[in-house]
Design a protein around this motif. Structure first.
Motif, PDB file in Angstrom:
ATOM      1  N   TRP A 186     -31.267  -1.142  78.452  1.00  0.00           N
ATOM      2  CA  TRP A 186     -30.684  -0.151  79.350  1.00  0.00           C
ATOM      3  C   TRP A 186     -30.875   1.249  78.782  1.00  0.00           C
ATOM      4  O   TRP A 186     -31.150   2.200  79.527  1.00  0.00           O
ATOM      5  CB  TRP A 186     -29.200  -0.438  79.584  1.00  0.00           C
ATOM      6  N   PHE A 187     -30.752   1.388  77.480  1.00  0.00           N
ATOM      7  CA  PHE A 187     -31.019   2.664  76.828  1.00  0.00           C
ATOM      8  C   PHE A 187     -32.474   3.073  77.060  1.00  0.00           C
ATOM      9  O   PHE A 187     -32.769   4.228  77.385  1.00  0.00           O
ATOM     10  CB  PHE A 187     -30.730   2.557  75.329  1.00  0.00           C
ATOM     11  N   GLY A 188     -33.384   2.126  76.897  1.00  0.00           N
ATOM     12  CA  GLY A 188     -34.795   2.407  77.122  1.00  0.00           C
ATOM     13  C   GLY A 188     -35.090   2.802  78.551  1.00  0.00           C
ATOM     14  O   GLY A 188     -35.844   3.748  78.812  1.00  0.00           O
ATOM     15  N   PHE A 189     -34.477   2.108  79.518  1.00  0.00           N
ATOM     16  CA  PHE A 189     -34.677   2.450  80.924  1.00  0.00           C
ATOM     17  C   PHE A 189     -34.147   3.853  81.222  1.00  0.00           C
ATOM     18  O   PHE A 189     -34.727   4.589  82.032  1.00  0.00           O
ATOM     19  CB  PHE A 189     -33.983   1.434  81.824  1.00  0.00           C
ATOM     20  N   THR A 193     -45.656   8.733  82.604  1.00  0.00           N
ATOM     21  CA  THR A 193     -44.426   7.943  82.674  1.00  0.00           C
ATOM     22  C   THR A 193     -44.638   6.541  82.132  1.00  0.00           C
ATOM     23  O   THR A 193     -43.832   6.040  81.330  1.00  0.00           O
ATOM     24  CB  THR A 193     -43.925   7.874  84.124  1.00  0.00           C
ATOM     25  N   LEU A 194     -45.724   5.893  82.551  1.00  0.00           N
ATOM     26  CA  LEU A 194     -45.993   4.535  82.070  1.00  0.00           C
ATOM     27  C   LEU A 194     -46.278   4.517  80.578  1.00  0.00           C
ATOM     28  O   LEU A 194     -45.877   3.576  79.868  1.00  0.00           O
ATOM     29  CB  LEU A 194     -47.184   3.937  82.837  1.00  0.00           C
ATOM     30  N   LEU A 195     -46.954   5.557  80.099  1.00  0.00           N
ATOM     31  CA  LEU A 195     -47.231   5.634  78.663  1.00  0.00           C
ATOM     32  C   LEU A 195     -45.936   5.776  77.870  1.00  0.00           C
ATOM     33  O   LEU A 195     -45.742   5.096  76.858  1.00  0.00           O
ATOM     34  CB  LEU A 195     -48.156   6.809  78.376  1.00  0.00           C
ATOM     35  N   ASP A 196     -45.056   6.649  78.333  1.00  0.00           N
ATOM     36  CA  ASP A 196     -43.764   6.797  77.669  1.00  0.00           C
ATOM     37  C   ASP A 196     -42.979   5.485  77.695  1.00  0.00           C
ATOM     38  O   ASP A 196     -42.309   5.133  76.718  1.00  0.00           O
ATOM     39  CB  ASP A 196     -42.945   7.902  78.338  1.00  0.00           C
ATOM     40  N   MET A 197     -43.061   4.779  78.802  1.00  0.00           N
ATOM     41  CA  MET A 197     -42.367   3.492  78.907  1.00  0.00           C
ATOM     42  C   MET A 197     -42.854   2.530  77.830  1.00  0.00           C
ATOM     43  O   MET A 197     -42.046   1.900  77.122  1.00  0.00           O
ATOM     44  CB  MET A 197     -42.587   2.871  80.287  1.00  0.00           C
TER      45      MET A 197
END
Length: 214
Positions: free
Chosen positions: A148-151, A46-50
């Protein structure tokens, strides 16, 4: 409320890309069945994708896609990594008698993080999905809507990885049978090698492009 609509669009975009069968998802599923460091692996993914998604939104995707040398290194490195990992899975299917004796069992949280990062960062398809595709779509919005799109896209990743990892735990009783584990290892090897094959081909194309540029 534009930010809600943009968030949902990011969630649907990220979710539609991440559910495809790939090396990263196969690894998360495998370790979920093994019940090995599933929380660590899900958080790492998840953090990597972020990081990759927000890098793409801020313009890193354009830099990577326009540099043949970076694409060559990423393709060749990913192909080699997946080839070796697939071979280890196949060896495990041939030699292991029980799930706990698998040749590719992880020994620590640090090894779980290292393998997760290797399977993710050495696979150019990850950059295509997160940095280039999600980044290019999100980058079309003005700040703060692009974030917001990224989140939204990151939220889809988190839901998927935790659902996949902890959902796979329910399959553990099935894999108490040696034959079930052998079948899974063979399938994992097939997934790894099929992706590696495409990456070797891409590496050859990028190599020709680099040679032409020289």
């Amino acid at each position: 409320m534009d930010f809600v609509a943009v968030f949902l669009k990011g969630f649907m975009t990220g979710g539609s890309l991440i559910v495809a069968i790939g090396a990263q998802n196969a690894f998360v599923l495998t370790q979920g069945v093994r019940r090995q460091y599933i929380g660590t692996i899900a958080v790492t993914c998840t953090l990597l994708d972020m990081g990759l998604i927000f890098s793409g939104i801020t313009g890193l995707g354009v830099l990577i896609s326009s540099n043949p040398v970076l694409l060559l290194v990423a393709s060749a490195g990913g192909a080699l990594f997946l080839t070796v990992y697939g071979a280890r899975s196949l060896r495990s299917a041939i030699t292991s008698q029980r799930m706990e004796r698998s040749a590719i069992s992880l020994q620590s949280h640090s090894s779980a993080i290292a393998v997760t990062l290797g399977l993710s960062l050495l696979n150019p398809h990850v950059y295509l999905d997160t940095v280039l595709l999600v980044g290019s779509i999100g980058g079309q919005y003005e700040a703060p809507l692009r974030y917001w799109f990224g989140f939204g896209a990151v939220s889809a990743s988190a839901v998927w990885f935790f659902m996949l990892a902890y959902g796979a735990v329910r399959l553990s009783p099935l894999f108490s049978q040696p034959i079930a584990w052998k079948v899974l290892d063979v399938l994992i090897a097939a997934v790894m090698w099929s992706i590696a094959g495409t990456l070797w081909y891409q590496a050859w194309l990028h190599f020709q492009q680099c040679s032409f540029c020289l």
